[in-house]
Design an enzyme around this catalytic site. Sequence first.
Site, PDB file in Angstrom:
ATOM      1  N   HIS A 174       9.266  -3.431   3.430  1.00 50.64           N
ATOM      2  CA  HIS A 174       8.796  -3.696   2.066  1.00 50.64           C
ATOM      3  C   HIS A 174       9.975  -4.066   1.156  1.00 50.64           C
ATOM      4  O   HIS A 174       9.881  -4.987   0.338  1.00 50.64           O
ATOM      5  CB  HIS A 174       8.125  -2.446   1.474  1.00 50.64           C
ATOM      6  CG  HIS A 174       6.899  -1.984   2.193  1.00 50.64           C
ATOM      7  ND1 HIS A 174       6.868  -0.832   2.940  1.00 50.64           N
ATOM      8  CD2 HIS A 174       5.656  -2.513   2.281  1.00 50.64           C
ATOM      9  CE1 HIS A 174       5.647  -0.663   3.437  1.00 50.64           C
ATOM     10  NE2 HIS A 174       4.892  -1.674   3.069  1.00 50.64           N
ATOM     11  N   LEU A 214       8.912  -2.326  11.742  1.00 48.28           N
ATOM     12  CA  LEU A 214       8.685  -1.246  10.780  1.00 48.28           C
ATOM     13  C   LEU A 214       7.244  -1.312  10.291  1.00 48.28           C
ATOM     14  O   LEU A 214       6.720  -2.394  10.031  1.00 48.28           O
ATOM     15  CB  LEU A 214       9.640  -1.373   9.592  1.00 48.28           C
ATOM     16  CG  LEU A 214      11.120  -1.180   9.858  1.00 48.28           C
ATOM     17  CD1 LEU A 214      11.887  -1.165   8.535  1.00 48.28           C
ATOM     18  CD2 LEU A 214      11.384   0.113  10.601  1.00 48.28           C
ATOM     19  N   GLY A 220       4.817 -10.233   4.246  1.00 42.83           N
ATOM     20  CA  GLY A 220       5.594 -10.112   5.481  1.00 42.83           C
ATOM     21  C   GLY A 220       4.901 -10.781   6.663  1.00 42.83           C
ATOM     22  O   GLY A 220       3.676 -10.702   6.799  1.00 42.83           O
ATOM     23  N   GLU A 221       5.698 -11.407   7.512  1.00 42.22           N
ATOM     24  CA  GLU A 221       5.149 -12.071   8.708  1.00 42.22           C
ATOM     25  C   GLU A 221       4.654 -11.079   9.760  1.00 42.22           C
ATOM     26  O   GLU A 221       4.049 -11.477  10.738  1.00 42.22           O
ATOM     27  CB  GLU A 221       6.206 -13.008   9.312  1.00 42.22           C
ATOM     28  CG  GLU A 221       6.316 -14.293   8.529  1.00 42.22           C
ATOM     29  CD  GLU A 221       7.583 -15.072   8.805  1.00 42.22           C
ATOM     30  OE1 GLU A 221       8.254 -14.789   9.825  1.00 42.22           O
ATOM     31  OE2 GLU A 221       7.914 -15.944   7.978  1.00 42.22           O
ATOM     32  N   LYS A 222       4.925  -9.800   9.544  1.00 42.67           N
ATOM     33  CA  LYS A 222       4.348  -8.809  10.457  1.00 42.67           C
ATOM     34  C   LYS A 222       2.836  -8.950  10.442  1.00 42.67           C
ATOM     35  O   LYS A 222       2.185  -8.848  11.477  1.00 42.67           O
ATOM     36  CB  LYS A 222       4.769  -7.405  10.056  1.00 42.67           C
ATOM     37  CG  LYS A 222       4.127  -6.360  10.919  1.00 42.67           C
ATOM     38  CD  LYS A 222       4.773  -5.028  10.689  1.00 42.67           C
ATOM     39  CE  LYS A 222       3.940  -3.966  11.327  1.00 42.67           C
ATOM     40  NZ  LYS A 222       2.677  -3.794  10.560  1.00 42.67           N
ATOM     41  N   SER A 253       4.258   1.353   8.004  1.00 44.10           N
ATOM     42  CA  SER A 253       3.952   2.646   7.372  1.00 44.10           C
ATOM     43  C   SER A 253       3.276   3.574   8.365  1.00 44.10           C
ATOM     44  O   SER A 253       3.384   4.795   8.261  1.00 44.10           O
ATOM     45  CB  SER A 253       3.032   2.438   6.169  1.00 44.10           C
ATOM     46  OG  SER A 253       3.637   1.568   5.249  1.00 44.10           O
ATOM     47  N   MET A 266       0.840  -1.200   0.000  1.00 41.88           N
ATOM     48  CA  MET A 266       0.000   0.000   0.000  1.00 41.88           C
ATOM     49  C   MET A 266       0.877   1.253   0.000  1.00 41.88           C
ATOM     50  O   MET A 266       0.409   2.344   0.372  1.00 41.88           O
ATOM     51  CB  MET A 266      -0.933  -0.013   1.215  1.00 41.88           C
ATOM     52  CG  MET A 266      -1.882  -1.205   1.174  1.00 41.88           C
ATOM     53  SD  MET A 266      -3.394  -0.965   2.109  1.00 41.88           S
ATOM     54  CE  MET A 266      -2.734  -0.742   3.744  1.00 41.88           C
ATOM     55  N   GLY A 267       2.148   1.114  -0.413  1.00 48.68           N
ATOM     56  CA  GLY A 267       3.025   2.283  -0.491  1.00 48.68           C
ATOM     57  C   GLY A 267       3.518   2.730   0.879  1.00 48.68           C
ATOM     58  O   GLY A 267       3.463   1.967   1.833  1.00 48.68           O
ATOM     59  N   GLN A 277     -10.392  -2.704   2.196  1.00 51.39           N
ATOM     60  CA  GLN A 277      -9.875  -3.397   3.384  1.00 51.39           C
ATOM     61  C   GLN A 277      -9.802  -2.487   4.609  1.00 51.39           C
ATOM     62  O   GLN A 277      -9.375  -2.919   5.678  1.00 51.39           O
ATOM     63  CB  GLN A 277      -8.519  -4.038   3.093  1.00 51.39           C
ATOM     64  CG  GLN A 277      -7.357  -3.066   2.985  1.00 51.39           C
ATOM     65  CD  GLN A 277      -6.097  -3.761   2.523  1.00 51.39           C
ATOM     66  OE1 GLN A 277      -5.994  -4.186   1.381  1.00 51.39           O
ATOM     67  NE2 GLN A 277      -5.127  -3.902   3.418  1.00 51.39           N
TER      68      GLN A 277
HETATM   69  P1  AMP Z   1       1.489  -2.878   3.561  1.00 47.75           P
HETATM   70  O1  AMP Z   1       2.021  -1.857   2.612  1.00 47.75           O
HETATM   71  O2  AMP Z   1       1.453  -2.446   4.974  1.00 47.75           O
HETATM   72  O3  AMP Z   1       0.184  -3.479   3.082  1.00 47.75           O
HETATM   73  O4  AMP Z   1       2.526  -4.071   3.526  1.00 47.75           O
HETATM   74  C1  AMP Z   1       2.880  -4.700   2.323  1.00 47.75           C
HETATM   75  C2  AMP Z   1       3.645  -5.953   2.643  1.00 47.75           C
HETATM   76  O5  AMP Z   1       4.835  -5.630   3.374  1.00 47.75           O
HETATM   77  C3  AMP Z   1       2.832  -6.926   3.518  1.00 47.75           C
HETATM   78  O6  AMP Z   1       3.060  -8.245   3.056  1.00 47.75           O
HETATM   79  C4  AMP Z   1       3.428  -6.693   4.881  1.00 47.75           C
HETATM   80  O7  AMP Z   1       3.320  -7.815   5.731  1.00 47.75           O
HETATM   81  C5  AMP Z   1       4.876  -6.408   4.535  1.00 47.75           C
HETATM   82  N1  AMP Z   1       5.526  -5.701   5.645  1.00 47.75           N
HETATM   83  C6  AMP Z   1       5.075  -4.584   6.269  1.00 47.75           C
HETATM   84  N2  AMP Z   1       5.904  -4.233   7.286  1.00 47.75           N
HETATM   85  C7  AMP Z   1       6.876  -5.179   7.314  1.00 47.75           C
HETATM   86  C8  AMP Z   1       8.018  -5.401   8.146  1.00 47.75           C
HETATM   87  N3  AMP Z   1       8.320  -4.598   9.165  1.00 47.75           N
HETATM   88  N4  AMP Z   1       8.808  -6.477   7.883  1.00 47.75           N
HETATM   89  C9  AMP Z   1       8.501  -7.318   6.862  1.00 47.75           C
HETATM   90  N5  AMP Z   1       7.446  -7.156   6.038  1.00 47.75           N
HETATM   91  C10 AMP Z   1       6.636  -6.111   6.264  1.00 47.75           C
END
Ligand code: AMP
Length: 283
Positions: A37, A184, A147-149, A186, A30-31, A61
């Site tokens: 990322h 980490l 990501g496993e976050k 966003s 989502m940038g 979402q």
């Molecule tokens: P998002 O932009 O928040 O939707 O995240 C996009 C992808 O990046 C998702 O698969 C998240 O799980 C992954 N992601 C976000 N933060 C982290 C992080 N700190 N470490 C690893 N992957 C991440």
Amino acid sequence: MKILPTVELLVAEARKAAAEGKSIGLVPTMGALHSGHISLVDRARKENDVVFVSIFVNPTQFNNPDDLRTYPRTEEQDCNMLERAGVDFVFMPAVDEVYAEPDNRQFDLGPVAEVMEGAMRPGHFNGVAQIVSKLFAWTLPTRAYFGEKDFQQIAVIRRMADIEKFNIDIVSCPIIREADGLALSSRNVRLDEASRAVAPNIRARLLDSLRLREEGLAPRELASRTADAINDTLGLEVEYFEIADALTLQPIENWEDCGPLGAVGCATVYCGGVRLIDNIIYN
Ligand code: AMP
């Protein structure tokens, strides 16, 4: 690096790469990109001939309109980071491009989507399934990176890919953290100075819980002690902390009830008005 603003261009580039026999890696985002990322992008770069990244703040979402409205958007900086990371294509569509027609699809995501984030954020995982299924269908990647976050999200995506019979390798990648342990995100840019200073206590208390596990505390007892310890930090307020089977995401009563992946503790914590998530694996 090519920027693709339309679905038509995305499909054309993806089919061209596939016709040339190239493997395709997809990283949905989502940038407001950070090193978390980029760790996914780096892995995709290593394992595939062509790398596609999507940047799309998916409205379906978000269950909280304020969260959607204030979600950080840093497209120019994102593109610079992706260019440096050696990405081939960035899909950056407008909302109308993705939802030319309203998507009313309801996915049968089952029990993995009903607990924790699924219970707290009604409709969230269905929205995730809507956007990721579209990205998968348009790109038909060999591998997709998550990501496993967002631990539960990976299980939901595996379920969606199963239902939809996508032949895609779903690759899960470790959490990237600040030096002080904060995962980490966003949303971290929304933390004010005081909140940023207390936020690392989430990770610290999750690490403490590993010791409680070694001491033999049962999952429920460990969960309530850990939640109490987080709440004892001024500025942190636990929404939930649950111990679940790492495969099914269902709550466990005994450590022995776990499947092959062991157990995961998933925490959602409010910190200065910002909703932060983190998790820890108990083997
Ligand atoms: P998002 O932009 O928040 O939707 O995240 C996009 C992808 O990046 C998702 O698969 C998240 O799980 C992954 N992601 C976000 N933060 C982290 C992080 N700190 N470490 C690893 N992957 C991440």
